[in-house]
Design a protein around this motif. Structure first.
Motif, PDB file in Angstrom:
ATOM      1  N   PRO A 400       0.706  -1.242  -0.011  1.00 39.68           N
ATOM      2  CA  PRO A 400       0.015   0.017   0.099  1.00 39.68           C
ATOM      3  C   PRO A 400       0.896   1.187   0.027  1.00 39.68           C
ATOM      4  O   PRO A 400       2.090   1.220   0.072  1.00 39.68           O
ATOM      5  N   ASP A 401       0.269   2.516  -0.232  1.00 41.17           N
ATOM      6  CA  ASP A 401       0.788   3.676  -0.080  1.00 41.17           C
ATOM      7  C   ASP A 401       1.289   4.318   1.109  1.00 41.17           C
ATOM      8  O   ASP A 401       0.951   5.275   1.659  1.00 41.17           O
ATOM      9  N   PHE A 402       1.935   3.275   2.098  1.00 43.85           N
ATOM     10  CA  PHE A 402       2.239   3.639   3.283  1.00 43.85           C
ATOM     11  C   PHE A 402       2.949   5.012   3.604  1.00 43.85           C
ATOM     12  O   PHE A 402       2.676   5.641   4.341  1.00 43.85           O
ATOM     13  N   GLY A 420      -2.299   4.064  10.347  1.00 41.62           N
ATOM     14  CA  GLY A 420      -2.600   2.788  10.364  1.00 41.62           C
ATOM     15  C   GLY A 420      -3.982   2.280   9.666  1.00 41.62           C
ATOM     16  O   GLY A 420      -3.793   1.188   8.913  1.00 41.62           O
ATOM     17  N   LYS A 421      -4.877   2.947  10.107  1.00 45.93           N
ATOM     18  CA  LYS A 421      -6.110   2.434   9.581  1.00 45.93           C
ATOM     19  C   LYS A 421      -6.318   2.628   8.006  1.00 45.93           C
ATOM     20  O   LYS A 421      -6.704   1.775   7.247  1.00 45.93           O
ATOM     21  N   LEU A 422      -5.647   3.668   7.581  1.00 46.17           N
ATOM     22  CA  LEU A 422      -5.931   3.958   6.219  1.00 46.17           C
ATOM     23  C   LEU A 422      -4.923   2.956   5.235  1.00 46.17           C
ATOM     24  O   LEU A 422      -5.461   2.565   3.937  1.00 46.17           O
ATOM     25  N   THR A 423      -3.700   2.689   5.673  1.00 43.59           N
ATOM     26  CA  THR A 423      -2.874   1.825   5.043  1.00 43.59           C
ATOM     27  C   THR A 423      -3.533   0.401   5.119  1.00 43.59           C
ATOM     28  O   THR A 423      -3.414  -0.068   4.190  1.00 43.59           O
ATOM     29  N   GLN A 424      -4.028   0.116   6.295  1.00 38.74           N
ATOM     30  CA  GLN A 424      -4.750  -1.155   6.198  1.00 38.74           C
ATOM     31  C   GLN A 424      -5.766  -1.544   5.329  1.00 38.74           C
ATOM     32  O   GLN A 424      -6.185  -2.531   4.787  1.00 38.74           O
ATOM     33  N   ALA A 425      -6.642  -0.421   5.280  1.00 37.13           N
ATOM     34  CA  ALA A 425      -7.844  -0.224   4.293  1.00 37.13           C
ATOM     35  C   ALA A 425      -7.409  -0.408   2.872  1.00 37.13           C
ATOM     36  O   ALA A 425      -7.806  -1.231   2.019  1.00 37.13           O
TER      37      ALA A 425
END
Length: 439
Positions: A400-402, A420-425
């Protein structure tokens, strides 16, 4: 530059559906397995055989010396095709539509190899005769489910700390730090006793931000962190990765970076380190090339040092780039598949010393000496491979675009919890697009 060559989430999303839809037609496969495959003599005659070789613009000339020598020795012809950027998007798209090379440069990480459907789309190179001659740290790379699909020709980058020797001396630092507690103690000493910024960040380019949480996770990666993330047992918003994100934010908040961290760029970090404006730069080892653009090897050796760093010690973090390895796609043509394997064998056996001498590259075969002109920091980073672990790019099934979310956090527009939440999504979305089990 390897940092900008890293595959971004958009590239994965753009090609995943095409590959899944077209894999049957585009991957005709072959009957050979690793156990059955034969390896031609490196210089066996191949008159009348033409191989297609795909490469990116950044690696367009990498194999020229090898290609010329191989054609002369075997009578084969190599048709080099430069695929326009973004290579990792355009190459899989062409493959999915039915076009396929015999050889291709490729970033040899789990997530990027996945774009080529390795089990059905790539030749298994596990039995390559030269594999046992490689350094131990390289032998374990380029694998998916225990099988080797990527032939390394150059040493992969290792994330570590480049430091200015004069600044360390002025601050009275004589022992390299082991772990982040000692690293941050040294950084505070540098801030209080010199005019240099302890760390040089480059948030203006965004992508360098991702190295900080990743080195903080090295020991966890050794314990199977990315396997757990890949299977859904752990997440980017779980306590392990979330703690690394939060710690990176605390280092920024402590004022240990350059004052223009928000706007500074990767290209500025080399001069800042050489000039002593910054004491340290956390970067992949290909950063050496940036130093070489403004300083000769003698100057780099006298001014700059390098050490691996992790949360609890000095575990390195490996990040192979698009210039590290080649793959040999399955085409269904047994003669060409064998010739492609022969080309790789020629590169890594017959021509290897000539290649690294001409390219001024570090040798990944201990019996072959590295050229004298390679800076010591690059040699030190290469030696760290044997005590290193794979990065997110190396071990995660998708990337992902971490770094985008981390840069937003440093700018103050996102919290560590948001990252954390956006990267996991996004990780979940991409894993679903690739048909990864559990998502």
């Amino acid at each position: 530059m390897i940092g900008k060559r890293l595959v971004m989430a958009a590239a994965v999303a753009a090609t995943s559906a095409l590959l899944l839809a077209g894999c049957s037609a585009a991957n005709p496969g072959s009957s050979s397995s690793s156990a059955e495959v034969t390896w031609n003599d490196p210089t066996a005659k191949l008159d009348g055989v033409t191989l297609t070789y795909w490469t990116a613009t950044q690696t367009a000339t990498m194999a020229d010396q090898v290609i010329g020598a191989f054609e002369k020795a075997t009578g084969a012809k190599i048709n080099k095709v430069i695929i326009p950027d973004v290579y990792e998007t355009n190459a899989p798209t062409k493959i999915a539509s039915g076009s396929k090379p015999d050889l291709a440069t490729w970033q040899p990480t789990a997530s990027v190899l996945a774009l080529l459907q390795p089990k059905t789309g790539l030749q298994d190179l596990s039995s390559a005769p030269w594999m046992k001659n490689l350094s131990a740290g390289v032998q374990k790379l380029g694998q998916v489910d225990g099988k080797t699909y990527a032939a390394f020709v150059n040493t992969p980058s290792v994330i570590g700390m480049f430091y200015n020797k004069d600044v360390f001396a002025k601050a009275g630092i004589t022992t390299m730090p082991a772990g982040f507690d000692e690293l941050l103690a040294d950084a505070k000493t540098i801030k209080s006793s010199t005019s240099a910024a302890p760390f040089f960040g480059a948030v203006g380019d965004s992508w360098p931000t991702q190295w900080w949480p990743q080195v903080l996770l090295a020991e966890d990666a050794q314990k199977g962190l990315w396997d757990n993330v890949n299977s859904g047992k752990d997440t980017f918003s779980g306590p392990t990765i979330q703690s690394a994100i939060t710690e990176y934010k605390s280092i920024v908040d402590a004022g240990l970076f350059n004052s223009d961290n928000l706007t500074s760029t990767y290209n500025e970090s080399g001069p800042a380190l050489l000039n002593g404006d910054a004491a340290m730069v956390l970067q992949i080892s290909s950063f050496t090339s940036l130093l070489q653009s403004t300083a000769d090897t003698a100057t780099i050796n006298s001014k700059i040092g390098w050490f691996p760093i992790s949360k609890a010690g000095n575990v390195g973090t490996i990040i192979p780039g698009g210039d590290s390895a080649l793959v040999a796609p399955k085409t269904g043509d047994a003669t060409k598949e064998a010739a492609a394997r022969q080309f790789l064998r020629f590169w890594m056996e017959t021509d290897y010393k000539s290649y690294i001498d001409q390219a001024n590259q570090i040798s990944i075969e201990p019996s072959v000496a590295t050229p004298d002109g390679v800076p010591q920091v690059a040699l030190d980073a290469s030696k760290a491979l044997d005590n290193s672990v794979g990065s997110m790019q190396q071990l995660a099934v998708v990337n992902p675009d971490f770094y985008v979310f981390l840069a937003d956090m440093v700018h103050g527009t996102k919290t560590p919890e948001d990252v954390g939440k956006l990267t996991q999504a996004q990780f979940t979305q991409l894993a679903k697009a690739l048909g990864i089990a559990g998502f």
